[in-house]
Design an enzyme around this catalytic site. Structure first.
Site, PDB file in Angstrom:
ATOM      1  N   TYR A  32      20.729  12.399 -44.487  1.00 50.52           N
ATOM      2  CA  TYR A  32      19.469  12.058 -43.839  1.00 50.52           C
ATOM      3  C   TYR A  32      18.570  11.250 -44.752  1.00 50.52           C
ATOM      4  O   TYR A  32      18.837  11.118 -45.945  1.00 50.52           O
ATOM      5  CB  TYR A  32      18.743  13.332 -43.371  1.00 50.52           C
ATOM      6  CG  TYR A  32      18.072  14.126 -44.479  1.00 50.52           C
ATOM      7  CD1 TYR A  32      18.812  14.877 -45.379  1.00 50.52           C
ATOM      8  CD2 TYR A  32      16.682  14.090 -44.638  1.00 50.52           C
ATOM      9  CE1 TYR A  32      18.186  15.593 -46.395  1.00 50.52           C
ATOM     10  CE2 TYR A  32      16.059  14.802 -45.643  1.00 50.52           C
ATOM     11  CZ  TYR A  32      16.814  15.554 -46.520  1.00 50.52           C
ATOM     12  OH  TYR A  32      16.200  16.251 -47.529  1.00 50.52           O
ATOM     13  N   ARG A  51      19.451   4.018 -50.263  1.00 47.03           N
ATOM     14  CA  ARG A  51      19.849   5.388 -50.611  1.00 47.03           C
ATOM     15  C   ARG A  51      20.635   6.020 -49.458  1.00 47.03           C
ATOM     16  O   ARG A  51      21.606   6.759 -49.686  1.00 47.03           O
ATOM     17  CB  ARG A  51      18.610   6.231 -50.957  1.00 47.03           C
ATOM     18  CG  ARG A  51      18.971   7.626 -51.458  1.00 47.03           C
ATOM     19  CD  ARG A  51      17.773   8.391 -51.973  1.00 47.03           C
ATOM     20  NE  ARG A  51      16.814   8.680 -50.917  1.00 47.03           N
ATOM     21  CZ  ARG A  51      15.647   9.280 -51.113  1.00 47.03           C
ATOM     22  NH1 ARG A  51      15.289   9.653 -52.340  1.00 47.03           N
ATOM     23  NH2 ARG A  51      14.836   9.520 -50.113  1.00 47.03           N
ATOM     24  N   ARG A  98      34.971  23.122 -33.680  1.00 47.80           N
ATOM     25  CA  ARG A  98      34.814  23.422 -35.099  1.00 47.80           C
ATOM     26  C   ARG A  98      36.153  23.512 -35.828  1.00 47.80           C
ATOM     27  O   ARG A  98      36.992  24.351 -35.512  1.00 47.80           O
ATOM     28  CB  ARG A  98      34.054  24.752 -35.264  1.00 47.80           C
ATOM     29  CG  ARG A  98      33.688  25.039 -36.717  1.00 47.80           C
ATOM     30  CD  ARG A  98      32.973  26.368 -36.858  1.00 47.80           C
ATOM     31  NE  ARG A  98      32.598  26.615 -38.242  1.00 47.80           N
ATOM     32  CZ  ARG A  98      33.431  27.043 -39.168  1.00 47.80           C
ATOM     33  NH1 ARG A  98      34.690  27.274 -38.870  1.00 47.80           N
ATOM     34  NH2 ARG A  98      33.015  27.254 -40.403  1.00 47.80           N
ATOM     35  N   LYS A 144      21.753  12.906 -50.344  1.00 51.22           N
ATOM     36  CA  LYS A 144      20.713  13.493 -49.482  1.00 51.22           C
ATOM     37  C   LYS A 144      21.391  14.123 -48.263  1.00 51.22           C
ATOM     38  O   LYS A 144      21.376  13.585 -47.149  1.00 51.22           O
ATOM     39  CB  LYS A 144      19.673  12.420 -49.097  1.00 51.22           C
ATOM     40  CG  LYS A 144      18.290  13.005 -48.828  1.00 51.22           C
ATOM     41  CD  LYS A 144      17.224  11.948 -48.911  1.00 51.22           C
ATOM     42  CE  LYS A 144      15.911  12.355 -48.264  1.00 51.22           C
ATOM     43  NZ  LYS A 144      15.215  13.478 -48.846  1.00 51.22           N
ATOM     44  N   GLU A 177      14.142  19.959 -60.247  1.00 49.25           N
ATOM     45  CA  GLU A 177      13.134  19.288 -59.402  1.00 49.25           C
ATOM     46  C   GLU A 177      12.539  20.329 -58.465  1.00 49.25           C
ATOM     47  O   GLU A 177      12.875  21.508 -58.536  1.00 49.25           O
ATOM     48  CB  GLU A 177      13.777  18.141 -58.615  1.00 49.25           C
ATOM     49  CG  GLU A 177      14.938  18.563 -57.741  1.00 49.25           C
ATOM     50  CD  GLU A 177      15.669  17.394 -57.086  1.00 49.25           C
ATOM     51  OE1 GLU A 177      15.051  16.347 -56.861  1.00 49.25           O
ATOM     52  OE2 GLU A 177      16.868  17.538 -56.801  1.00 49.25           O
ATOM     53  N   LEU A 201      18.008  14.558 -56.835  1.00 50.65           N
ATOM     54  CA  LEU A 201      17.935  13.460 -55.868  1.00 50.65           C
ATOM     55  C   LEU A 201      17.198  12.283 -56.523  1.00 50.65           C
ATOM     56  O   LEU A 201      16.183  12.497 -57.186  1.00 50.65           O
ATOM     57  CB  LEU A 201      17.153  13.919 -54.632  1.00 50.65           C
ATOM     58  CG  LEU A 201      17.031  12.855 -53.548  1.00 50.65           C
ATOM     59  CD1 LEU A 201      18.355  12.688 -52.813  1.00 50.65           C
ATOM     60  CD2 LEU A 201      15.935  13.196 -52.567  1.00 50.65           C
TER      61      LEU A 201
HETATM   62  N1  PLP Z   1      13.868  16.086 -54.467  1.00 49.66           N
HETATM   63  C1  PLP Z   1      14.273  16.715 -53.354  1.00 49.66           C
HETATM   64  C2  PLP Z   1      15.225  17.861 -53.460  1.00 49.66           C
HETATM   65  C3  PLP Z   1      13.815  16.281 -52.097  1.00 49.66           C
HETATM   66  O1  PLP Z   1      14.219  16.904 -50.971  1.00 49.66           O
HETATM   67  C4  PLP Z   1      12.885  15.219 -52.033  1.00 49.66           C
HETATM   68  C5  PLP Z   1      12.364  14.742 -50.753  1.00 49.66           C
HETATM   69  O2  PLP Z   1      12.655  15.225 -49.724  1.00 49.66           O
HETATM   70  C6  PLP Z   1      12.495  14.613 -53.215  1.00 49.66           C
HETATM   71  C7  PLP Z   1      13.015  15.058 -54.417  1.00 49.66           C
HETATM   72  C8  PLP Z   1      11.564  13.448 -53.173  1.00 49.66           C
HETATM   73  O3  PLP Z   1      12.282  12.313 -52.809  1.00 49.66           O
HETATM   74  P1  PLP Z   1      11.557  11.051 -52.164  1.00 49.66           P
HETATM   75  O4  PLP Z   1      10.496  10.659 -53.147  1.00 49.66           O
HETATM   76  O5  PLP Z   1      12.588  10.015 -52.066  1.00 49.66           O
HETATM   77  O6  PLP Z   1      10.999  11.497 -50.884  1.00 49.66           O
END
Ligand code: PLP
Length: 277
Positions: A32, A51, A98, A144, A177, A201
């Site tokens: 996503y 991305r 499934r 993502k 993070e 991410l």
């Molecule tokens: N880290 C994680 C785990 C996230 O889910 C997100 C955003 O959803 C971010 C960092 C921030 O990413 P972005 O700045 O691209 O929204």
């Protein structure tokens, strides 16, 4: 007869809406993106599309026309008439009964929403409290992916403690993070955040926050923070597409600085917002 049951209703499998058999639901088998607009203008759409293409490729969903997705994003944003919008979209591997393995020619499913961004002005002006949580995620957080259970559980835990974000801590005791944000500390003239690895991410807001930091004279250190370094920092902040920069004024119940958003965070936020106009 092969059947399904939806709540209390029996439905023949043959009559089931494909959405019920989406591999995104069974396996989280999809990826996503989230983009946002500021005053009618989508911010850094190209980076988000790149991305998204990387995520699709990493999980081997092929044959998606990324320019068609881009056109759908623009068309729906336009149709919504929302000027400060959050645009969410995902692609899953498709719908089928499934089974972990599926036909290679399964048609991917696309889904998108355009909604109003929530008001985050109080969080921005007062700052937020965060709490730490073990990072239970898998080893490819650079993708993502729709698999967000570990993030959801961490956020639930934070909410139960009255905190607005969970800061994830790996097995070595280092901060990776936030559950849905990048995490930064400012100490003296340095802006520190974890380096981009497979455990993190590649946040697009992170990239622009680093650029904003440089523009206001902060030196960037891309190295994971220990809990001690984070709780002893002059200022903390989180960064994400939907909320851009949010000051963090409490870390695991410890006040950061004087418990108010710090001066560099304010400067950095102003600089960041100048990129969005
Ligand atoms: N880290 C994680 C785990 C996230 O889910 C997100 C955003 O959803 C971010 C960092 C921030 O990413 P972005 O700045 O691209 O929204």
């Amino acid at each position: 007869m092969q059947i399904a049951m939806i709540q209390d209703k029996i439905v023949p499998i043959a009559e089931l809406e494909p959405a019920y058999l989406d591999r995104g639901i069974f396996f989280g088998d999809g990826v996503y993106e989230v983009v946002r607009s500021y005053n009618g203008k989508i911010f850094s759409l190209e980076e988000h599309m790149q991305r998204f293409a990387n995520s699709l490729s990493a999980i081997e969903i092929s044959g998606v026309d990324i320019y068609q997705i881009l056109r759908r994003v623009l068309k729906s944003f336009d149709a919504s008439g929302i000027s400060n919008a959050k645009i969410y979209f995902h692609i899953t591997r498709g719908s089928a009964l499934r089974n972990h393995v599926c036909d290679a020619d399964l048609e991917p499913n696309f889904f998108l929403t355009v909604t109003e961004l929530e008001d985050d002005s109080e969080a921005k002006s007062k700052g937020i409290a965060v709490s730490t949580h073990p990072d239970w995620r898998w080893k490819r957080c650079d993708i993502k992916s729709l698999n967000l259970l570990a993030n959801v559980l961490a956020r639930r835990n934070a909410a139960q403690k009255g905190c607005a974000e969970a800061i994830l801590v790996d097995e070595a005791g280092l901060i990776t993070e936030g559950a849905s944000s990048a995490f930064f500390a400012i100490s003296g003239q340095t802006l520190q955040t974890a380096a981009l690895t497979a455990n993190i991410l590649s946040s697009i807001t992170r990239k622009f926050a680093i650029k904003a930091g440089k523009n206001i004279g902060l030196e960037t250190i891309e190295k994971s923070l220990t809990l001690q370094q984070a709780s002893g920092a002059d200022e903390l902040l989180i960064a994400s597409t939907t909320n851009d920069i949010i000051p963090v004024v409490e870390f695991d119940e410890k006040l950061i600085g004087d418990g108010k958003p710090g001066k560099y965070t304010k400067l950095l936020t102003r600089e960041f917002l100048s990129f969005t106009v």
